[in-house]
Design an enzyme around this catalytic site. Structure first.
Site, PDB file in Angstrom:
ATOM      1  N   TYR A 136       0.726  -1.242   0.104  1.00  0.00           N
ATOM      2  CA  TYR A 136       0.022  -0.204  -0.017  1.00  0.00           C
ATOM      3  C   TYR A 136       0.837   1.255   0.021  1.00  0.00           C
ATOM      4  O   TYR A 136       1.635   1.447   0.878  1.00  0.00           O
ATOM      5  CB  TYR A 136      -0.892   0.047   1.155  1.00  0.00           C
ATOM      6  N   TRP A 187     -13.036  -7.443   1.592  1.00  0.00           N
ATOM      7  CA  TRP A 187     -12.663  -5.893   1.212  1.00  0.00           C
ATOM      8  C   TRP A 187     -13.334  -5.253   0.221  1.00  0.00           C
ATOM      9  O   TRP A 187     -14.374  -6.092  -0.414  1.00  0.00           O
ATOM     10  CB  TRP A 187     -10.997  -6.148   0.705  1.00  0.00           C
TER      11      TRP A 187
HETATM   12  N1  NAP Z   1      -6.686  -8.217   0.370  1.00  0.00           N
HETATM   13  C1  NAP Z   1      -6.817  -7.470  -0.848  1.00  0.00           C
HETATM   14  O1  NAP Z   1      -6.716  -8.169  -1.956  1.00  0.00           O
HETATM   15  C2  NAP Z   1      -7.440  -6.137  -0.754  1.00  0.00           C
HETATM   16  C3  NAP Z   1      -7.965  -5.605  -2.101  1.00  0.00           C
HETATM   17  C4  NAP Z   1      -8.210  -4.274  -1.827  1.00  0.00           C
HETATM   18  C5  NAP Z   1      -8.582  -3.667  -0.680  1.00  0.00           C
HETATM   19  N2  NAP Z   1      -8.286  -4.105   0.524  1.00  0.00           N
HETATM   20  C6  NAP Z   1      -8.543  -3.800   1.827  1.00  0.00           C
HETATM   21  O2  NAP Z   1      -9.735  -3.441   1.895  1.00  0.00           O
HETATM   22  C7  NAP Z   1      -9.600  -1.950   2.250  1.00  0.00           C
HETATM   23  C8  NAP Z   1     -11.231  -1.146   1.740  1.00  0.00           C
HETATM   24  O3  NAP Z   1     -11.008  -1.280   0.239  1.00  0.00           O
HETATM   25  P1  NAP Z   1     -11.935  -0.133  -0.527  1.00  0.00           P
HETATM   26  O4  NAP Z   1     -11.023   1.266  -0.262  1.00  0.00           O
HETATM   27  O5  NAP Z   1     -11.801  -0.539  -1.774  1.00  0.00           O
HETATM   28  O6  NAP Z   1     -13.271  -0.057   0.294  1.00  0.00           O
HETATM   29  P2  NAP Z   1     -14.670   0.741   0.014  1.00  0.00           P
HETATM   30  O7  NAP Z   1     -15.056   0.885   1.616  1.00  0.00           O
HETATM   31  O8  NAP Z   1     -15.594  -0.249  -0.607  1.00  0.00           O
HETATM   32  O9  NAP Z   1     -14.255   2.001  -0.735  1.00  0.00           O
HETATM   33  C9  NAP Z   1     -13.949   3.093  -0.186  1.00  0.00           C
HETATM   34  C10 NAP Z   1     -13.682   4.244  -1.255  1.00  0.00           C
HETATM   35  O10 NAP Z   1     -14.864   4.303  -1.922  1.00  0.00           O
HETATM   36  C11 NAP Z   1     -15.017   5.907  -2.015  1.00  0.00           C
HETATM   37  N3  NAP Z   1     -16.383   6.180  -1.941  1.00  0.00           N
HETATM   38  C12 NAP Z   1     -17.179   6.846  -2.864  1.00  0.00           C
HETATM   39  N4  NAP Z   1     -18.254   7.111  -2.645  1.00  0.00           N
HETATM   40  C13 NAP Z   1     -18.511   6.535  -1.432  1.00  0.00           C
HETATM   41  C14 NAP Z   1     -19.697   6.297  -0.669  1.00  0.00           C
HETATM   42  N5  NAP Z   1     -20.881   6.780  -1.016  1.00  0.00           N
HETATM   43  N6  NAP Z   1     -19.696   5.628   0.344  1.00  0.00           N
HETATM   44  C15 NAP Z   1     -18.437   5.174   1.016  1.00  0.00           C
HETATM   45  N7  NAP Z   1     -17.398   5.311   0.103  1.00  0.00           N
HETATM   46  C16 NAP Z   1     -17.267   5.810  -1.003  1.00  0.00           C
HETATM   47  C17 NAP Z   1     -14.375   6.175  -0.713  1.00  0.00           C
HETATM   48  O11 NAP Z   1     -13.784   7.654  -0.806  1.00  0.00           O
HETATM   49  P3  NAP Z   1     -13.992   8.794   0.139  1.00  0.00           P
HETATM   50  O12 NAP Z   1     -12.892   8.911   0.704  1.00  0.00           O
HETATM   51  O13 NAP Z   1     -14.798   9.891  -0.300  1.00  0.00           O
HETATM   52  O14 NAP Z   1     -14.933   8.126   1.350  1.00  0.00           O
HETATM   53  C18 NAP Z   1     -13.028   5.488  -0.641  1.00  0.00           C
HETATM   54  O15 NAP Z   1     -12.141   5.913  -1.775  1.00  0.00           O
HETATM   55  C19 NAP Z   1      -8.726  -1.274   1.678  1.00  0.00           C
HETATM   56  O16 NAP Z   1      -7.979  -0.244   2.448  1.00  0.00           O
HETATM   57  C20 NAP Z   1      -7.566  -2.627   2.184  1.00  0.00           C
HETATM   58  O17 NAP Z   1      -7.265  -2.515   3.371  1.00  0.00           O
HETATM   59  C21 NAP Z   1      -7.682  -5.520   0.378  1.00  0.00           C
END
Ligand code: NAP
Length: 287
Positions: A50, A204
């Site tokens: 990350y 995730w």
């Molecule tokens: N194990 C793996 O292979 C893997 C892969 C990917 C991710 N991960 C983990 O999973 C975590 C979460 O992934 P993710 O960031 O994709 O999760 P998510 O909670 O689905 O998405 C969050 C992102 O969506 C944006 N967003 C836009 N509109 C939104 C709304 N209405 N409500 C909420 N969020 C909104 C957020 O921006 P804002 O800043 O505007 O809120 C933020 O950039 C990562 O940080 C990582 O730790 C693991």
């Protein structure tokens, strides 16, 4: 060794940490981490890739200001993906590295960046086609025995991967993509299989990175109105309703979104509501 699953309303994903200028300084990030702990959130999901290591380094810089805080945190990290930018071969290709030495050195590098002596959980980030079971077992057992990691798990693993490794290792979780827009594991038996094999499911991108299409957003708003919750709370409840109560890893580090998720943590959806949303997202009825 602590083999208990993490019991929290959500984990906080650190993948997007660099996107938040309000968390850029060690002091600001420390304040955020303290606020999380005060609110009952102590699980932070990192990976060595990350921000190419910068996310762990920033977190570590914050922890160095208040080392005693570490005792209250549950720190997850992962390794085995090598981004093209970090490939030292002539090919400069994104690949996976599950060699024992690489995994051990990756954990040591994460510990040093995070300024801690132990990860609470270490996950293999993605199963590699070149994964040699004996070597990975030896590496992960060595990490457990050294105390550098408190527990081990997988990420993006399919049933055969985890079943083979579960024979040799005390795996505790599998982190998979799971949301209204990534429903496959809910339909193909993987969740029941993980539950049967004692693996906590960590979901995730539970809000699909904010990419819910308009028809789904409308269905979430309708349901939200009916159950007195926000669309995001409904979408997270949809994930939590699944077998094994998957633990969402929230990606947004905006405090308003975290508060919203916490406030909705007890929301439950009945089966018709779950299917109504599943259908709105997939665009097809249940068979
Ligand atoms: N194990 C793996 O292979 C893997 C892969 C990917 C991710 N991960 C983990 O999973 C975590 C979460 O992934 P993710 O960031 O994709 O999760 P998510 O909670 O689905 O998405 C969050 C992102 O969506 C944006 N967003 C836009 N509109 C939104 C709304 N209405 N409500 C909420 N969020 C909104 C957020 O921006 P804002 O800043 O505007 O809120 C933020 O950039 C990562 O940080 C990582 O730790 C693991």
């Amino acid at each position: 060794m602590n083999q208990k699953p993490i019991e929290q309303p959500v984990l906080l994903g650190m993948m997007r940490l660099l996107d938040y200028p309000q968390l850029a300084t060690p002091q600001q990030l420390l304040g955020f981490i303290e606020r999380c702990v005060e609110s009952g959130l102590s699980g932070f999901d990192h990976a060595n890739i990350y921000g190419l290591g910068e996310c762990e380094a920033r977190f570590g810089a914050a922890l160095r200001l208040q080392p005693a805080l570490r005792q209250q945190l549950q720190l997850i990290s992962k390794a085995d993906i090598v981004p093209a930018a970090q490939d030292r071969s002539r090919w400069q290709v994104k690949h996976y590295n599950t060699a024992a030495q690489y995994l051990t050195e990756s954990v040591e590098a994460s510990l040093s960046r995070l300024a801690v002596e132990r990860l609470d959980s270490f996950l293999l980030h993605r199963p590699s086609p070149l994964l040699h079971t004996d070597e990975v077992v030896r590496a992960l057992q060595g990490l457990l025995e050294s105390g550098k990691v408190g527990g081990i798990g997988l990420s993006n693993a399919e049933p055969l991967h985890w079943q083979v490794l579960c024979r040799e290792l005390p795996l505790r979780c599998n982190q998979i993509e799971l949301s209204l827009l990534a429903q496959q594991a809910a339909w193909d038996g993987r969740l029941q299989a993980m539950q049967a094999d004692g693996l906590q499911v960590q979901a995730w991108s539970p809000l699909a990175g904010g990419a819910f299409p308009p028809a789904l957003q409308q269905a979430l708003a309708e349901v939200g109105e009916a159950v007195q919750a926000t669309p995001n709370q409904v979408a997270l409840a949809w994930v939590r309703s699944l077998p094994g109560k998957p633990l969402p890893i929230l990606g947004s580090l905006r405090w308003s979104r975290i508060e919203e998720a916490l406030a909705g943590a007890a929301l439950q959806l009945d089966a018709p509501t779950w299917f109504y949303l599943a259908e709105a997202a997939r665009g097809i009825k249940a068979p």
